[in-house]
Design a protein around this motif. Structure first.
Motif, PDB file in Angstrom:
ATOM      1  N   LEU A   1      -9.092  -6.305  -5.637  1.00  0.00           N
ATOM      2  CA  LEU A   1      -9.748  -5.288  -4.833  1.00  0.00           C
ATOM      3  C   LEU A   1      -8.787  -4.509  -4.232  1.00  0.00           C
ATOM      4  CD1 LEU A   1     -12.836  -7.306  -3.507  1.00  0.00           C
ATOM      5  CD2 LEU A   1     -12.712  -5.556  -5.185  1.00  0.00           C
ATOM      6  N   GLN A   2      -9.284  -3.251  -3.825  1.00  0.00           N
ATOM      7  CA  GLN A   2      -8.313  -2.411  -3.070  1.00  0.00           C
ATOM      8  C   GLN A   2      -8.461  -2.363  -1.779  1.00  0.00           C
ATOM      9  OE1 GLN A   2     -10.193   1.079  -5.482  1.00  0.00           O
ATOM     10  NE2 GLN A   2      -8.050   1.986  -5.229  1.00  0.00           N
ATOM     11  N   ALA A   3      -7.428  -3.040  -0.957  1.00  0.00           N
ATOM     12  CA  ALA A   3      -7.357  -3.191   0.161  1.00  0.00           C
ATOM     13  C   ALA A   3      -7.495  -2.027   1.355  1.00  0.00           C
ATOM     14  CB  ALA A   3      -5.958  -4.097   0.802  1.00  0.00           C
ATOM     15  N   CYS A   4      -7.252  -0.821   0.607  1.00  0.00           N
ATOM     16  CA  CYS A   4      -7.499   0.231   1.442  1.00  0.00           C
ATOM     17  C   CYS A   4      -8.718   0.728   1.557  1.00  0.00           C
ATOM     18  CB  CYS A   4      -6.055   1.136   1.043  1.00  0.00           C
ATOM     19  SG  CYS A   4      -6.843   2.108  -0.305  1.00  0.00           S
ATOM     20  N   MET A   5      -9.633   0.214   0.742  1.00  0.00           N
ATOM     21  CA  MET A   5     -10.802   0.846   0.676  1.00  0.00           C
ATOM     22  C   MET A   5     -12.043  -0.018   1.183  1.00  0.00           C
ATOM     23  SD  MET A   5     -10.557   3.635  -0.992  1.00  0.00           S
ATOM     24  CE  MET A   5     -12.106   4.338  -1.954  1.00  0.00           C
TER      25      MET A   5
ATOM     26  N   PRO B   1       0.743  -1.030  -0.051  1.00  0.00           N
ATOM     27  CA  PRO B   1      -0.107   0.066  -0.006  1.00  0.00           C
ATOM     28  C   PRO B   1       0.868   1.344   0.036  1.00  0.00           C
ATOM     29  CG  PRO B   1      -0.807  -1.609   1.541  1.00  0.00           C
ATOM     30  CD  PRO B   1       0.593  -2.192   1.072  1.00  0.00           C
ATOM     31  N   PHE B   2       0.525   2.263  -0.798  1.00  0.00           N
ATOM     32  CA  PHE B   2       1.410   3.402  -0.990  1.00  0.00           C
ATOM     33  C   PHE B   2       0.542   4.655  -0.482  1.00  0.00           C
ATOM     34  CE2 PHE B   2       2.698   7.114  -3.616  1.00  0.00           C
ATOM     35  CZ  PHE B   2       4.123   7.023  -3.313  1.00  0.00           C
ATOM     36  N   CYS B   3      -0.768   4.788  -0.947  1.00  0.00           N
ATOM     37  CA  CYS B   3      -1.639   6.171  -0.738  1.00  0.00           C
ATOM     38  C   CYS B   3      -2.734   5.980   0.446  1.00  0.00           C
ATOM     39  CB  CYS B   3      -2.154   6.582  -2.145  1.00  0.00           C
ATOM     40  SG  CYS B   3      -3.670   5.658  -2.735  1.00  0.00           S
ATOM     41  N   LEU B   4      -3.104   4.582   0.495  1.00  0.00           N
ATOM     42  CA  LEU B   4      -4.248   4.488   1.417  1.00  0.00           C
ATOM     43  C   LEU B   4      -5.374   5.342   1.319  1.00  0.00           C
ATOM     44  CD1 LEU B   4      -1.975   3.469   4.382  1.00  0.00           C
ATOM     45  CD2 LEU B   4      -4.031   2.039   3.441  1.00  0.00           C
ATOM     46  N   MET B   5      -5.633   5.952   0.045  1.00  0.00           N
ATOM     47  CA  MET B   5      -6.834   6.544  -0.136  1.00  0.00           C
ATOM     48  C   MET B   5      -7.503   6.512  -1.508  1.00  0.00           C
ATOM     49  SD  MET B   5      -5.368  10.392  -1.033  1.00  0.00           S
ATOM     50  CE  MET B   5      -6.730  10.861  -2.135  1.00  0.00           C
ATOM     51  N   GLY B   6      -6.877   5.076  -1.957  1.00  0.00           N
ATOM     52  CA  GLY B   6      -7.671   4.590  -3.158  1.00  0.00           C
ATOM     53  C   GLY B   6      -7.225   5.081  -4.403  1.00  0.00           C
ATOM     54  N   VAL B   7      -6.291   5.872  -4.458  1.00  0.00           N
ATOM     55  CA  VAL B   7      -5.845   6.129  -5.815  1.00  0.00           C
ATOM     56  C   VAL B   7      -4.537   5.612  -6.503  1.00  0.00           C
ATOM     57  CG1 VAL B   7      -6.768   8.662  -5.666  1.00  0.00           C
ATOM     58  CG2 VAL B   7      -4.617   8.195  -4.822  1.00  0.00           C
ATOM     59  N   CYS B   8      -3.478   4.900  -5.827  1.00  0.00           N
ATOM     60  CA  CYS B   8      -2.443   4.187  -6.366  1.00  0.00           C
ATOM     61  C   CYS B   8      -2.519   2.773  -6.880  1.00  0.00           C
ATOM     62  CB  CYS B   8      -1.132   4.472  -5.465  1.00  0.00           C
ATOM     63  SG  CYS B   8      -1.411   2.949  -3.967  1.00  0.00           S
ATOM     64  N   PHE B   9      -3.673   2.095  -6.453  1.00  0.00           N
ATOM     65  CA  PHE B   9      -4.050   0.729  -6.775  1.00  0.00           C
ATOM     66  C   PHE B   9      -2.719  -0.048  -6.410  1.00  0.00           C
ATOM     67  CE2 PHE B   9      -8.395   1.096  -8.505  1.00  0.00           C
ATOM     68  CZ  PHE B   9      -8.285   2.418  -8.546  1.00  0.00           C
ATOM     69  N   GLU B  10      -1.914   0.088  -5.510  1.00  0.00           N
ATOM     70  CA  GLU B  10      -0.701  -0.790  -5.247  1.00  0.00           C
ATOM     71  C   GLU B  10      -1.251  -1.819  -4.379  1.00  0.00           C
ATOM     72  OE1 GLU B  10       1.741  -0.863  -6.670  1.00  0.00           O
ATOM     73  OE2 GLU B  10       2.736   0.820  -7.111  1.00  0.00           O
ATOM     74  N   CYS B  11      -2.342  -1.679  -3.564  1.00  0.00           N
ATOM     75  CA  CYS B  11      -2.948  -2.353  -2.626  1.00  0.00           C
ATOM     76  C   CYS B  11      -3.842  -3.764  -2.988  1.00  0.00           C
ATOM     77  CB  CYS B  11      -3.346  -1.626  -1.459  1.00  0.00           C
ATOM     78  SG  CYS B  11      -5.080  -1.013  -2.210  1.00  0.00           S
ATOM     79  N   LEU B  12      -3.945  -3.926  -4.110  1.00  0.00           N
ATOM     80  CA  LEU B  12      -4.864  -5.038  -4.574  1.00  0.00           C
ATOM     81  C   LEU B  12      -4.606  -6.310  -4.420  1.00  0.00           C
ATOM     82  CD1 LEU B  12      -4.904  -4.002  -8.652  1.00  0.00           C
ATOM     83  CD2 LEU B  12      -6.447  -3.211  -6.731  1.00  0.00           C
TER      84      LEU B  12
HETATM   85  S1  FES Z   1      -3.148   1.909  -1.034  1.00  0.00           S
HETATM   86 FE1  FES Z   1      -3.270   3.193  -2.820  1.00  0.00          FE
HETATM   87  S2  FES Z   1      -5.102   2.396  -3.499  1.00  0.00           S
HETATM   88 FE2  FES Z   1      -5.129   1.423  -1.635  1.00  0.00          FE
END
Ligand code: FES
Ligand SMILES: Cc1cc2nc3c(=O)[nH]c(=O)nc-3n(C[C@H](O)[C@H](O)[C@H](O)COP(=O)(O)OP(=O)(O)OC[C@H]3O[C@@H](n4cnc5c(N)ncnc54)[C@H](O)[C@@H]3O)c2cc1C
Lengths: 474, 376, 98
Positions: free
Chosen positions: C74-78, C54-65
């Motif tokens: 799915l986005q783990a941070c969302m 996870p990089f942004c934790l706000m749903g914009v980077c899509f690293e947390c799939l």
């Molecule tokens: S951490 Fe960036 S989208 Fe989930």
């Protein structure tokens, strides 16, 4: 009023997208004026990024997050108490023709219609493309703050913050409040910015930012090692970040072990939804990002669509509330055909003016230095497709005229983040390489979906016979 | 008054697949070539297409087109290899055979009749094909949905990575000494003595010969040099998903898995003029039909959609022509420019460069064919 | 590494990450719970095979799939944790198994 997706109506007067300060204020205002309003947000609770988790934060001691955070309680309460329908966990992924809003909740897409649309999708952090920024353990300061606000999670072990901008100092201050050790703050603020700013200093000195901002910075500087004048920065490690390496202007390389590196160099409008709705944008030379072309009421070039809050240019939470109200007033007037709410408009504009004071100073002071916006060599620009700065520069030199052609050639911007974390870098890097301006180079041509969405949800959109005919081949 | 830098033997107008392929071929013959192209925002079918190298069903009404298609497709392996050697980019040409999936008995009947008609018309059979029943189709593609009734199959059909193809042509064109000039939309062309002057917002460029490969703009440019290129925009929308491990061993006419793993779902046929916006109703219809073909696609995330304009000649067939009034001016424009790239890169340049090559039968593609009936 | 500030007597949930029981706090996103348990990487990329987290934790980077209850990408941070939730981290391109 919180409602479940199943309770959504087919038609609304106003749909507001984003439940941060701008969207909350706009929806509450519309509802109070008697309009039928719906408010969508993809997070699990209201508040947006600044008031993130305000209704659920495990950190109830107000002194930790600061009084600016808790100011959000009233704004959220007002909106939830109003008649506006609020749906959480709702991703708006398309503003389609004739005011159809495609919104996905728990894997099901619904299509509603709204006479007016207010986009209040706020900001996101500016890309910070340095060597190693893709390593696990490297995150944004905004991400770290979300962990703090919503889960009371803080880094453990060697921690370094790097970059510039108010959020970085605020996070450091909040960490100190709860006893988190910060090993270093690497301040990348370009030194020359201080010199250029003299003429804006007066406005700043009389603004609310100054007293607050300087107090925070002062307290942090007393407690943490702060290295200024950073001109090179990189994260190192194998499967995760292990150290941070930097050089200051005087040319000394230094390395510090860390297992958390938090980056930040300001925020920029999150333009994807507005752009995909064909709202015209322009390049801002002060904020170094794309901003929608809006008039005094936030109205855009797309019919019936307004943008309010940081999504229309970074101005902060206070200004966002004012802009949300002003966009709401415009919507009310358009729908009722009456020039109502004159007093409210005057008040909102006064408030906006107050918050705009000193903003230019901050914009210019924290303009990230060119070397942190224009990466070189093997530094990854597009995280989704692993496209490097070298590839972007070489392909531009081939004659590639802009982001859309380079996207076709290198796949940068084609991944799930849809260009959010490479778009600005690509525009700026291409402009630099071609010797032209960012405005000339342009941006990706974005279209729905503004967020990745399952094919089955697409299939659920309204269709008709004629459309079916256009896709069957014989 | 053009300075030396602006003098070329050939100016190719348009840097899409057609222009890039021809320029590449001319540069390979030692010609001093420049491509003049528009900027980043342009109608450019070459970056919006479906990337099929497609044979089945081609040529109804003009058997010469089926032969030309076949000729090009047969050259694909050789051409892909040449491009790989020169540019270092593998365009991943694959020819696993293609299926056109049919969703009802009626669709099967229509398809079978159309293909039969085409084969009866053609002097000699340009491609082998067969109609497959559901069981056979399912043996080849176990993931098909219950509504798939059958398919037509042609072993010659294939696909490429078309974005890498365009990039490869550009990279290799420059290695061959060619010049690529972007932001040089040609406004007017002025034949002047033994040369052509091409006017752009960034100055004028002179060339001894000019090749019009400006896609949809050919219709406007051609008359300036005594040519005719009646082409119109025909919109096609495409949906692209996230990447997934390989699952499609064949190419389906409207569902294709790229070498990188994304699944492309294509591509509508719409007559809406110069409108490149996407339309939710059409996308929904495309998604629906794709799900009927492969229900398992439903879970995949769509990352992007777009609408692109086909360069569609009046009768659907390519236009290759040489100006009688202004010798040295040529036009080349077509739909299916991916399929025909090897022909454009390896055969057309020789013709344009006035060798004894190739067949006269290219004259079948002259725009004169449009004038026969109007003259009567 | 991350730690929780208030280790009060609050009720914790159990989720399963790649089969391993992991405790989470109600209100955590899946990403937050994974970070709290020391998992800072959540997938490998299809392009280079590198580990990402996870990089942004706000749903914009899509690293947390990640894959949650069988639904991939799915986005783990969302997504908030739920008792008993099953999460699989992702390796390269998704497959149709998920
Ligand atoms: S951490 Fe960036 S989208 Fe989930
Ligand atoms: C949806 C869709 C699906 C398709 N699928 C397939 C397929 O599967 N297989 C296949 O074989 N084909 C397919 N095609 C067709 C194929 O893409 C085209 O035939 C091919 O790209 C045409 O190439 P072009 O160079 O003529 O035109 P374009 O690619 O449109 O290029 C024209 C170029 O000329 C430039 N230009 C225009 N005006 C000027 C000017 N005045 N001055 C300078 N430059 C100018 C433009 O900027 C552009 O770069 C598809 C097309 C579409 C739209």
């Amino acid at each position: 009023m919180i409602i479940a997706a199943g309770e959504l109506h087919d038609e609304y007067d106003v749909a507001v997208i984003g439940a941060g300060p701008a969207g909350l204020a706009a929806s509450a205002f519309c509802a109070r004026a008697g309009l039928k309003c719906v408010l969508f947000d993809d997070q699990t609770g209201p508040g947006g990024q600044i008031y993130r988790s305000i209704t659920s934060s495990p950190l109830s001691r107000h002194c930790v997050l600061g009084k600016d955070y808790w100011r959000g309680e009233t704004i959220v309460r007002d909106a939830l108490a109003s008649d506006a329908h609020y749906v959480a966990g709702a991703s708006v992924w398309g503003l389609l023709s004739s005011n159809a809003v495609a919104v996905s909740v728990s894997g099901i897409t619904r299509q509603i219609r709204a006479a007016r649309i207010i986009i209040a999708t706020g900001a996101m952090e500016r890309p910070f493309p340095i060597q190693g920024w893709t390593l696990p353990g490297v995150m944004t300061c905004g991400a770290a703050q979300i962990l703090l606000k919503s889960s009371a999670l803080v880094p453990e072990g060697p921690t370094v913050l790097a970059g510039c901008g108010p959020l970085l100092w605020l996070l450091a201050w909040q960490y100190l409040n709860v006893g988190v050790r910060i090993d270093a703050i690497l301040d990348t603020t370009a030194q020359r910015n201080w010199h250029r700013l003299f003429r804006h200093a007066v406005a700043f000195a009389t603004s609310s930012y100054m007293t607050e901002g300087l107090r925070l910075m002062y307290q942090v500087r007393r407690a943490v090692r702060v290295v200024t004048g950073i001109v090179e920065l990189g994260a190192e490690g194998g499967e995760r970040v292990e150290s941070v390496l930097w050089r200051t202007r005087r040319g000394r390389f230094e390395r510090l072990p860390c297992n958390t590196l938090l980056l930040h160099q300001g925020v920029v409008p999150n333009v994807n939804l507005a752009m995909s709705a064909r709202v015209e944008h322009r390049w801002s030379d002060t904020q170094l990002c794309w901003v929608p072309n809006v008039d005094d009421f936030g109205s855009t070039t797309a019919p019936a669509i307004a943008v309010a809050g940081d999504g229309a240019g970074i101005a902060g939470a206070g200004a966002a509330v004012a802009c949300g109200q002003i966009a709401a007033i415009a919507a009310i007037r358009a729908l009722t055909n009456k020039a109502s709410h004159k007093d409210e408009e005057r008040n909102a504009r006064r408030m906006l003016h107050r918050y705009q004071r000193g903003r230019t100073f901050l914009d210019l002071l924290y303009q990230p230095a060119p070397h942190f916006r224009l990466p070189r060599g093997e530094t990854i620009v597009c995280r989704c497709e692993d496209v490097t700065a070298r590839q972007v520069i070489e392909t531009t030199l081939l004659g590639c005229p802009g982001p859309n052609q380079i996207k076709a050639f290198l796949r940068c911007g084609m991944g799930p983040c849809q260009g959010r974390f490479c778009g600005l870098t690509i525009t700026e890097l291409m402009a630099e390489t071609r010797g032209s301006s960012c405005a000339e180079v342009g941006y990706f041509h974005l279209r729905p979906p503004a967020k990745p969405i399952a094919l089955s949800e697409f299939a659920g959109l309204r269709s008709d016979e004629a459309a079916m005919k256009a896709v069957v081949r014989e | 008054m053009s300075d030396l830098r602006n003098e070329f033997e050939f100016a190719v107008v348009g840097g899409g697949l057609v222009g890039a392929a021809i320029a590449w071929g001319l540069a390979g013959r030692g010609r001093h070539v420049a491509i003049l192209d528009e900027g980043d925002i342009a109608y450019r079918a070459s970056r919006g297409n479906f990337a099929l190298v497609w044979v089945q069903g081609k040529g109804g009404g003009m058997s010469r087109y089926a032969v030309w298609t076949r000729q090009s497709v047969d050259l694909w392996p050789k051409f892909a290899e040449a491009l790989r050697t020169e540019s270092g980019l593998d365009v991943c040409f694959q020819q696993p055979g293609g299926l056109h999936l049919l969703l009802s008995e009626r669709e099967i009947e229509n398809r079978a009749n159309a293909l039969k008609r085409l084969h009866n018309e053609a002097g000699r059979a340009p491609f082998e094909y067969c109609i497959l029943d559901r069981a056979t189709t399912q043996r080849m593609l176990p993931q098909i949905g219950p509504e798939v009734a059958g398919a037509s199959f042609c072993p010659l059909d294939g696909h490429v990575n078309v974005l890498r193809l365009l990039r490869g042509l550009h990279v290799s064109l420059q290695r061959r000494g060619g010049t690529y000039l972007s932001d040089r939309a040609v406004q007017t062309i002025e034949p002047s003595g033994s040369e052509f002057r091409l006017h752009t917002a960034h100055g004028q460029i002179a060339a001894a010969k000019v090749v019009l490969a400006a896609g949809l703009d050919n219709a406007r440019l051609a008359p300036m040099v005594g040519l005719d290129a009646p082409v119109r925009p025909q919109r096609g929308q495409i949906i692209v998903t996230e990447k997934v491990a390989p699952f499609l061993p064949y190419v389906i006419q409207t569902v294709r898995q790229t070498d990188e793993g994304s699944v492309m779902i294509g591509d509508s046929v719409e007559e809406v003029g110069f409108d490149t916006s996407v339309d939710g109703k059409i996308l929904a219809a495309m998604a629906n039909r794709a799900l009927k073909m492969f229900p398992l696609l439903g879970k995949l995330n769509v990352l992007r959609c777009w609408a692109s304009l086909r360069v569609m000649p009046k009768d659907g067939y390519p236009i290759y022509d040489q100006s009688e009034t202004f010798p040295g001016a040529y036009v080349a424009t077509c739909h299916s420019g991916v399929t025909l790239t090897p022909g454009h890169a390896l055969l057309l340049p020789a013709w344009i460069d006035h060798d004894n090559l190739p067949d006269e039968s290219l004259t079948d593609f002259s725009a004169r064919r449009f004038h026969v009936s109007t003259a009567q | 590494m991350f730690r929780r500030l208030n280790k009060g007597p609050e009720r914790l949930l159990t989720i399963f990450v790649d089969g391993a029981p992991t405790s989470a706090r109600p209100g955590d996103s899946v990403a937050a719970a994974m970070l709290a348990s020391g998992r800072i990487g959540c997938r490998t990329t299809a392009v280079s095979g590198a580990v990402r987290g996870p990089f942004c934790l706000m749903g914009v980077c899509f690293e947390c799939l990640v894959t949650i209850e069988g639904v991939a990408s799915l986005q783990a941070c969302m997504i908030p944790v739920r008792e008993g939730m099953r999460i699989e981290t992702k390796c390269g391109n998704r497959t149709f198994g998920t």
